[in-house]
Motif scaffolding. Structure first.
Motif, mmCIF file in Angstrom:
data_model
loop_
_atom_site.group_PDB
_atom_site.id
_atom_site.type_symbol
_atom_site.label_atom_id
_atom_site.label_comp_id
_atom_site.label_asym_id
_atom_site.label_seq_id
_atom_site.Cartn_x
_atom_site.Cartn_y
_atom_site.Cartn_z
ATOM 1 N N SER A 51 3.762 -8.245 7.985
ATOM 2 C CA SER A 51 4.997 -8.106 7.214
ATOM 3 C C SER A 51 4.677 -8.113 5.725
ATOM 4 C CB SER A 51 5.984 -9.230 7.546
ATOM 5 O OG SER A 51 5.440 -10.491 7.184
ATOM 6 N N THR A 53 6.505 -9.026 1.889
ATOM 7 C CA THR A 53 7.603 -9.747 1.250
ATOM 8 C C THR A 53 7.885 -9.138 -0.116
ATOM 9 O OG1 THR A 53 6.944 -11.789 2.360
ATOM 10 C CG2 THR A 53 8.430 -12.001 0.476
ATOM 11 N N ALA A 69 11.372 -10.373 3.829
ATOM 12 C CA ALA A 69 10.180 -9.778 4.431
ATOM 13 C C ALA A 69 10.585 -8.644 5.363
ATOM 14 C CB ALA A 69 9.383 -10.830 5.196
ATOM 15 N N PRO A 71 8.978 -5.742 8.338
ATOM 16 C CA PRO A 71 7.813 -5.387 9.152
ATOM 17 C C PRO A 71 7.105 -4.170 8.554
ATOM 18 C CG PRO A 71 9.860 -4.779 10.256
ATOM 19 C CD PRO A 71 10.257 -5.576 9.069
ATOM 20 N N SER A 72 5.846 -4.330 8.264
ATOM 21 C CA SER A 72 5.119 -3.312 7.499
ATOM 22 C C SER A 72 5.039 -1.976 8.239
ATOM 23 C CB SER A 72 3.713 -3.821 7.173
ATOM 24 O OG SER A 72 3.781 -5.034 6.470
ATOM 25 N N SER A 75 8.539 -0.311 8.843
ATOM 26 C CA SER A 75 9.108 0.166 7.578
ATOM 27 C C SER A 75 8.419 1.446 7.118
ATOM 28 C CB SER A 75 8.984 -0.912 6.506
ATOM 29 O OG SER A 75 9.690 -2.077 6.878
ATOM 30 N N THR A 118 4.343 -1.399 0.524
ATOM 31 C CA THR A 118 4.426 -2.103 1.801
ATOM 32 C C THR A 118 3.048 -2.247 2.425
ATOM 33 O OG1 THR A 118 6.652 -1.198 2.159
ATOM 34 C CG2 THR A 118 5.513 -2.070 4.079
ATOM 35 N N ALA A 122 0.994 -5.984 2.958
ATOM 36 C CA ALA A 122 1.042 -6.316 4.385
ATOM 37 C C ALA A 122 0.046 -7.416 4.742
ATOM 38 C CB ALA A 122 0.760 -5.069 5.222
#
Length: 431
Positions: A51, A53, A69, A71-72, A75, A118, A122
């Motif tokens: 994830s 933030t 946060a 989810p990498s 996203s 992102t 991560a």
């Protein structure tokens, strides 16, 4: 005798097609390559289950937004899908010879940058400070914006202003000296355009009066300003720093209500007077260059001075006035290095920003708003490198600093659109 009737020739489809310009696929290819890079390097290669933030608020904001946060991998899949859809839209528009709105590259650029951020954040336990990133980018763009606008004003009238570097440095020097002597950052800011205008006077004198090559004059003026300011710094400012080189800083002037808007408020409306003047200069020049009589004459002088002279426009006077005005604008931008940032003057503190401003002007196609957009790109890339270094990213900041220059090279080469300078720049007008 029978009358012979003739019918007007009917247009033939092949003849119509022959008149149309060939389709250029540079933009669909560019969008597709960037989307593919985001898919491979920022989405498929990283590990899943991590994830990122983000931080949207800073301390002191009236409306605080908690960190969140995302989810990498998921996203980035969504962002890549948006980029792919925009690529398909641009491809369809290109096939049908339709233009796309400015929102397309803006949205695509935002999606690409978010994908990169992102991926960077991560699983590292770091926070991506969006507001800090944007506000720092705007601050670093201030001298570039003023310098690029100075170049637009000069080159639209036919004078190549290589001396932007010297104008920025002289503006920073005089702003520091006057601000220190008067203990007023505002008086220092007012003095800065005078120093830039003086360099503009020298440029106009040699380029217009004696027809010296404008590029050579600009380079010589840059060396002259660096030498003079370095000498005075070593002999006068250093010996009595409290009198001649005490740091003064313009205070922040938050605009009521607007400065409280999340993200946008701290970035745009919690700034110094110098930044607000930058907003005003951008709007004024965009209207002045393309919607005023003076702007029409200025562009005519830069494109076809002989034709302008034929209709009564004083070519050389127009060039002199615009060169001095451009120098004043660049000098105002130089005030950012000292009173705008709360720093004392230092040797060569402009650090090549004048040349970067020239690159921004070229990338912006000699248009005020285009030059501003290019300058913001440069400032964002530089501040992104600073932020990534602060949060401990493994991405070398040098790659981010290199990006705007590579884009500029591609722009000058015509790979991302046609770039054409005013036709009569660096050509003296001899009546």
């Amino acid at each position: 005798m029978s009358a012979v009737t003739t019918r007007p020739p009917e247009p033939v489809q092949e003849e119509r097609a022959a008149v149309l310009a060939p389709i250029s696929w540079r933009w669909p290819i560019l969008y597709g390559v960037l989307a593919l890079l985001a898919l491979v390097f920022f989405t498929l290669l990283p590990e899943t289950g991590q994830s990122t933030t983000y931080q949207l608020s800073r301390g002191g904001d009236a409306w605080s937004i908690p960190n969140f946060a995302v989810p990498s991998t998921l996203s980035n899949w969504v962002l890549v899908a948006i980029m792919a859809a925009l690529t398909a839209y641009v491809t369809y528009a290109t096939m049908n010879r339709r233009s796309v709105g400015k929102w397309v590259p803006i949205l695509f650029g935002i999606a690409f940058v978010l994908t990169f951020l992102t991926w960077v954040g991560a699983g590292r336990g770091t926070v991506i400070p969006i507001t800090t990133l944007l506000s720092g980018a705007l601050a670093l763009s201030v001298p570039l914006v003023f310098g690029a606008l100075a170049g637009v004003v000069c080159e639209r009238s036919g004078i190549i202003n290589i001396a932007i570097e010297g104008q920025l440095l002289s503006g920073a020097f005089l702003a520091a000296v006057i601000g220190s002597l008067t203990s007023s950052a505002y008086l220092g800011m007012i003095a800065a355009p005078l120093a830039g205008a003086l360099v503009g006077v020298l440029l106009a004198f040699f380029a217009v009066r004696y027809w010296v090559d404008q590029i050579i004059v600009g380079v010589v003026l840059n060396v002259l300003v660096i030498g003079v300011t370095s000498f005075l710094f070593s002999t006068v400012l250093t010996e009595n720093k409290a009198t001649w080189n005490a740091s003064q800083r313009l205070p922040d002037l938050p605009i009521p209500l607007l400065s409280e808007i999340p993200i946008i408020g701290p970035v745009l409306f919690r700034q110094t007077l110098l930044v607000y003047l930058m907003y005003a200069v951008v709007i004024f020049l965009q209207i002045w260059v393309f919607r005023s009589r003076w702007g029409l004459r200025m562009r005519a002088v830069g494109e076809h001075p002989k034709a302008a002279d034929t209709v009564g426009i004083k070519v050389n006077r127009t060039r002199v006035v615009n060169t001095i005005l451009g120098g004043a604008i660049a000098g105002l931008g130089g005030a950012f290095f000292t009173v705008g940032s709360g720093l004392a003057f230092g040797k060569e503190m402009s650090a090549g920003q004048g040349y970067i401003a020239l690159a921004a002007m070229i990338l912006g196609k000699w248009n005020p708003t285009g030059a501003v957009a290019a300058a913001l790109l440069f400032g964002f890339s530089k501040n992104l490198g600073n932020v990534l270094s602060t949060i401990g990213s493994t991405v070398p900041s040098e790659f981010l600093l290199m990006l705007p220059y590579a884009v500029t090279i591609f722009a000058v080469a015509g790979l991302v659109g046609r770039v054409r300078a005013p036709a009569s720049e660096n050509i003296p007008y001899i009546k």
